[in-house]
Write an enzyme that holds these catalytic residues in place. Sequence first.
Site, PDB file in Angstrom:
ATOM      1  N   TYR A   1      49.044  77.969  29.684  1.00 52.93           N
ATOM      2  CA  TYR A   1      48.029  77.085  30.248  1.00 52.93           C
ATOM      3  C   TYR A   1      48.624  76.216  31.344  1.00 52.93           C
ATOM      4  O   TYR A   1      49.837  76.100  31.484  1.00 52.93           O
ATOM      5  CB  TYR A   1      47.362  76.234  29.162  1.00 52.93           C
ATOM      6  CG  TYR A   1      48.183  75.073  28.649  1.00 52.93           C
ATOM      7  CD1 TYR A   1      48.059  73.805  29.219  1.00 52.93           C
ATOM      8  CD2 TYR A   1      49.071  75.233  27.589  1.00 52.93           C
ATOM      9  CE1 TYR A   1      48.803  72.733  28.754  1.00 52.93           C
ATOM     10  CE2 TYR A   1      49.807  74.168  27.119  1.00 52.93           C
ATOM     11  CZ  TYR A   1      49.673  72.918  27.698  1.00 52.93           C
ATOM     12  OH  TYR A   1      50.413  71.863  27.240  1.00 52.93           O
ATOM     13  N   CYS A   2      47.734  75.603  32.129  1.00 48.19           N
ATOM     14  CA  CYS A   2      48.127  74.681  33.195  1.00 48.19           C
ATOM     15  C   CYS A   2      47.019  73.640  33.350  1.00 48.19           C
ATOM     16  O   CYS A   2      46.287  73.384  32.394  1.00 48.19           O
ATOM     17  CB  CYS A   2      48.384  75.428  34.499  1.00 48.19           C
ATOM     18  SG  CYS A   2      46.914  76.192  35.216  1.00 48.19           S
ATOM     19  N   GLN A   3      46.861  73.086  34.530  1.00 45.98           N
ATOM     20  CA  GLN A   3      45.835  72.068  34.744  1.00 45.98           C
ATOM     21  C   GLN A   3      44.466  72.682  35.033  1.00 45.98           C
ATOM     22  O   GLN A   3      43.482  72.334  34.412  1.00 45.98           O
ATOM     23  CB  GLN A   3      46.242  71.123  35.880  1.00 45.98           C
ATOM     24  CG  GLN A   3      45.298  69.942  36.054  1.00 45.98           C
ATOM     25  CD  GLN A   3      45.270  69.033  34.838  1.00 45.98           C
ATOM     26  OE1 GLN A   3      46.284  68.809  34.193  1.00 45.98           O
ATOM     27  NE2 GLN A   3      44.104  68.520  34.524  1.00 45.98           N
TER      28      GLN A   3
ATOM     29  N   GLY B   1      44.002  76.332  35.700  1.00 47.62           N
ATOM     30  CA  GLY B   1      43.915  77.748  35.342  1.00 47.62           C
ATOM     31  C   GLY B   1      44.623  78.669  36.307  1.00 47.62           C
ATOM     32  O   GLY B   1      44.988  79.790  35.953  1.00 47.62           O
TER      33      GLY B   1
END
Length: 93
Positions: free
Chosen positions: A64-66, A68
């Site tokens: 995951y990230c901020q 996508g």
Amino acid sequence: MNKEIFDQYLKLIKSGNPALLLDVRSSEEYGEYHLNGSVNIPLDQLKQKATGEYPDLRLPIFVYCQSGNRAKEGAAILKELGYWNVSSLGGLA
């Protein structure tokens, strides 16, 4: 964040199976907020660190990230490195 995929991660963890929740944001972003149980390998360091820190290519990895975008890119990098059980959760936002 993709709830279905996150539920798959939770199911693995609750059943005692190993799985990696991987945050590919910067160290600064990770320090501000992250999901409990996650580890941080910034996207720009992923190729260099992934196989050394997680040599089992069968390990289920949930990225995951901020927003996508980096999660999608990180999942692609991991697949290029030979990991075959990789899912992108998308972003926190």
